[in-house]
Design a protein around this motif. Structure first.
Motif, PDB file in Angstrom:
ATOM      1  N   LEU A  90      55.665  17.634  41.305  1.00 30.80           N
ATOM      2  CA  LEU A  90      54.854  17.299  42.473  1.00 30.80           C
ATOM      3  C   LEU A  90      54.157  18.532  43.025  1.00 30.80           C
ATOM      4  CD1 LEU A  90      57.109  14.724  44.378  1.00 30.80           C
ATOM      5  CD2 LEU A  90      55.117  14.276  42.930  1.00 30.80           C
ATOM      6  N   ARG A  91      54.822  19.676  42.965  1.00 33.29           N
ATOM      7  CA  ARG A  91      54.174  20.907  43.422  1.00 33.29           C
ATOM      8  C   ARG A  91      52.992  21.267  42.526  1.00 33.29           C
ATOM      9  NH1 ARG A  91      58.113  24.128  42.793  1.00 33.29           N
ATOM     10  NH2 ARG A  91      57.427  24.936  40.769  1.00 33.29           N
ATOM     11  N   GLU A  92      53.174  21.209  41.207  1.00 34.48           N
ATOM     12  CA  GLU A  92      52.092  21.545  40.289  1.00 34.48           C
ATOM     13  C   GLU A  92      50.947  20.550  40.393  1.00 34.48           C
ATOM     14  OE1 GLU A  92      51.797  24.239  38.600  1.00 34.48           O
ATOM     15  OE2 GLU A  92      53.798  25.050  39.007  1.00 34.48           O
ATOM     16  N   ALA A  93      51.258  19.296  40.702  1.00 36.07           N
ATOM     17  CA  ALA A  93      50.228  18.260  40.790  1.00 36.07           C
ATOM     18  C   ALA A  93      49.254  18.508  41.934  1.00 36.07           C
ATOM     19  CB  ALA A  93      50.860  16.883  40.948  1.00 36.07           C
ATOM     20  N   ARG A  94      49.657  19.290  42.929  1.00 36.02           N
ATOM     21  CA  ARG A  94      48.765  19.561  44.062  1.00 36.02           C
ATOM     22  C   ARG A  94      47.499  20.272  43.633  1.00 36.02           C
ATOM     23  NH1 ARG A  94      53.668  22.184  47.468  1.00 36.02           N
ATOM     24  NH2 ARG A  94      54.883  20.261  47.822  1.00 36.02           N
ATOM     25  N   GLU A  95      47.591  21.064  42.574  1.00 37.13           N
ATOM     26  CA  GLU A  95      46.431  21.824  42.101  1.00 37.13           C
ATOM     27  C   GLU A  95      45.948  21.326  40.751  1.00 37.13           C
ATOM     28  OE1 GLU A  95      44.998  23.901  44.079  1.00 37.13           O
ATOM     29  OE2 GLU A  95      46.575  23.674  45.573  1.00 37.13           O
ATOM     30  N   ALA A  96      46.324  20.096  40.383  1.00 37.65           N
ATOM     31  CA  ALA A  96      45.956  19.549  39.080  1.00 37.65           C
ATOM     32  C   ALA A  96      45.003  18.381  39.245  1.00 37.65           C
ATOM     33  CB  ALA A  96      47.202  19.088  38.323  1.00 37.65           C
ATOM     34  N   GLN A  97      44.243  18.074  38.183  1.00 29.30           N
ATOM     35  CA  GLN A  97      43.420  16.871  38.196  1.00 29.30           C
ATOM     36  C   GLN A  97      44.147  15.701  37.552  1.00 29.30           C
ATOM     37  OE1 GLN A  97      40.155  16.572  35.115  1.00 29.30           O
ATOM     38  NE2 GLN A  97      40.314  18.808  35.226  1.00 29.30           N
ATOM     39  N   LEU A  98      45.183  15.998  36.768  1.00 29.67           N
ATOM     40  CA  LEU A  98      45.942  14.953  36.098  1.00 29.67           C
ATOM     41  C   LEU A  98      47.342  15.466  35.814  1.00 29.67           C
ATOM     42  CD1 LEU A  98      45.924  12.118  34.725  1.00 29.67           C
ATOM     43  CD2 LEU A  98      45.241  13.276  32.608  1.00 29.67           C
ATOM     44  N   LEU A  99      48.344  14.664  36.159  1.00 29.11           N
ATOM     45  CA  LEU A  99      49.745  14.955  35.854  1.00 29.11           C
ATOM     46  C   LEU A  99      50.199  13.978  34.785  1.00 29.11           C
ATOM     47  CD1 LEU A  99      52.555  16.222  36.363  1.00 29.11           C
ATOM     48  CD2 LEU A  99      52.855  14.546  38.205  1.00 29.11           C
ATOM     49  N   VAL A 100      50.805  14.490  33.707  1.00 25.02           N
ATOM     50  CA  VAL A 100      51.249  13.657  32.598  1.00 25.02           C
ATOM     51  C   VAL A 100      52.762  13.754  32.468  1.00 25.02           C
ATOM     52  CG1 VAL A 100      50.994  13.157  30.136  1.00 25.02           C
ATOM     53  CG2 VAL A 100      49.061  14.127  31.417  1.00 25.02           C
ATOM     54  N   VAL A 101      53.428  12.606  32.411  1.00 27.07           N
ATOM     55  CA  VAL A 101      54.880  12.568  32.238  1.00 27.07           C
ATOM     56  C   VAL A 101      55.230  11.548  31.170  1.00 27.07           C
ATOM     57  CG1 VAL A 101      55.430  13.284  34.592  1.00 27.07           C
ATOM     58  CG2 VAL A 101      55.129  10.860  34.087  1.00 27.07           C
ATOM     59  N   GLY A 102      56.361  11.772  30.510  1.00 29.21           N
ATOM     60  CA  GLY A 102      56.892  10.772  29.602  1.00 29.21           C
ATOM     61  C   GLY A 102      57.616   9.712  30.390  1.00 29.21           C
ATOM     62  N   SER A 103      57.829   8.571  29.768  1.00 35.41           N
ATOM     63  CA  SER A 103      58.491   7.479  30.490  1.00 35.41           C
ATOM     64  C   SER A 103      59.975   7.739  30.671  1.00 35.41           C
ATOM     65  CB  SER A 103      58.278   6.157  29.757  1.00 35.41           C
ATOM     66  OG  SER A 103      58.780   6.230  28.439  1.00 35.41           O
ATOM     67  N   ARG A 104      60.542   8.640  29.856  1.00 36.97           N
ATOM     68  CA  ARG A 104      61.926   9.039  30.045  1.00 36.97           C
ATOM     69  C   ARG A 104      62.183  10.305  29.249  1.00 36.97           C
ATOM     70  NH1 ARG A 104      64.277   3.703  28.408  1.00 36.97           N
ATOM     71  NH2 ARG A 104      62.269   3.177  29.233  1.00 36.97           N
ATOM     72  N   GLY A 105      63.320  10.955  29.517  1.00 38.58           N
ATOM     73  CA  GLY A 105      63.592  12.198  28.818  1.00 38.58           C
ATOM     74  C   GLY A 105      65.043  12.581  28.930  1.00 38.58           C
ATOM     75  N   HIS A 106      65.326  13.875  28.663  1.00 39.01           N
ATOM     76  CA  HIS A 106      66.694  14.358  28.779  1.00 39.01           C
ATOM     77  C   HIS A 106      66.646  15.838  29.091  1.00 39.01           C
ATOM     78  CE1 HIS A 106      66.257  16.326  24.911  1.00 39.01           C
ATOM     79  NE2 HIS A 106      66.050  15.179  24.287  1.00 39.01           N
TER      80      HIS A 106
END
Length: 325
Positions: A260-276
């Motif tokens: 969420l912190r990095e997203a403040r200065e980003a145009q797009l945030l990409v995440v996987g649907s799950r991880g470990h």
């Protein structure tokens, strides 16, 4: 990834869905320009789909419900879709815009149609039975059930001037899992077509505060382990990053806080649907769910980075088949 990308957009007449349609058209044009699709005749396709039901009608359709039959409702829905497209504008060549109007639950309609798409785009919120919820039921339902990556688009804030040349980075969270590597590859393509940096984030914090003394003593080891996880993810996920500026971020915060912190200065945030691992709770309903709800940027949730059409398949065979009324 091919230039003949097929993007499906949920439209309901709300500002959020129109922002999603505008984003999808811009994205299709970026893909085509970056891959030389126009030269090869591989036209990208954007399909604007409006789905309506009697228990959750968009405002304009609901108004017509008291005045006509199903044909009247269908016409009203079609007119609403055309008005939304008119406000956004027709796409530039070679992007092809298709229309679809169906009487069906929006989540079901978009999920079914996504079988013939490479990407689904929805607004942060829209009209519907529980549209009052942040990142409403439709966007959450599509994120949970669509078989392809889903982008949730934020509408422009009041008084905010649209960016014509957005140089902000694309940010992606990784933890070494297969899905986070898929998210990394997808994010790399998104950064490449935009010609912006790719910022790769791995977070190792958010551990149980009961063991804070132990964690302080082991912090150096944890940091080294996190750096190794990130370096290995970049090595495995990016076969050829020569055309990318890659920025690596190792954070002592929790996954959610770091992203969420990095997203403040980003145009797009990409995440996987799950991880470990460092993203031990990167599951729909937790980290990725919270990013969809709270990130300042647009958010892409990636289940798989595979495209359904091989690179040399003709564009004519890649269109999303959506029933129209």
């Amino acid at each position: 990834m091919t230039s003949s990308v097929r993007i499906l957009v949920g439209v309901d007449g709300s500002p959020g869905s129109e922002a999603a349609l505008e984003w999808a058209i811009r994205e299709a044009a970026l893909w085509s320009a970056a891959t030389g699709g126009a030269d090869r005749g591989a036209a990208p396709t954007v399909t604007a789909l409006l789905a309506w039901t009697a228990d959750g009608l968009p405002t304009g359709v609901l108004r017509a419900a008291t005045q006509g039959d199903r044909d009247g409702l269908t016409r009203a829905a079609t007119e609403m879709l055309e008005r939304a497209i008119g406000r956004v504008g027709e796409p530039p060549a070679p992007v092809t815009l298709r229309r679809g109007v169906v009487q069906a639950d929006p989540v079901t309609a978009l999920t079914v149609a996504a079988a013939d798409a490479d990407l689904v785009v929805v607004g942060e919120r829209g009209h519907g039975p529980i549209h009052r919820m942040t990142a409403g039921s439709v966007s959450q339902g599509v994120v949970h059930h669509a078989p392809v990556p889903v982008v949730v688009v934020r509408p422009s804030k009041d008084g905010e001037t649209p960016r014509t040349d957005d140089r902000r980075p694309v940010v992606v969270g990784v933890d070494g899992s297969d899905l986070s590597l898929a998210a990394l590859r997808w994010a790399a393509h998104a950064a490449a077509v935009r010609a912006v940096p790719l910022r790769v984030v791995h977070a190792w914090g958010g551990l149980d505060p009961m063991y804070s003394e132990v964690l302080v003593g082991a912090q150096g080891s944890l940091v080294r382990q996190a750096e190794n996880v990130l370096a290995q993810a970049v090595k495995l996920g990016l076969d050829d990053a020569s055309r990318l500026t890659v920025e690596s971020v190792v954070s002592p915060d929790s996954a959610m806080r770091a992203l969420l912190r990095e997203a403040r200065e980003a145009q797009l945030l990409v995440v996987g649907s799950r991880g470990h691992g460092g993203f031990t709770r990167l599951l729909l309903g937790s980290v990725s769910h919270q990013c969809v709800l709270h990130a300042d940027s647009d958010v892409a949730v990636v289940r798989s980075d595979r495209l359904r059409a091989p690179a040399d398949e003709p564009a004519a065979a890649t269109g999303a088949a959506v029933p129209s009324a």
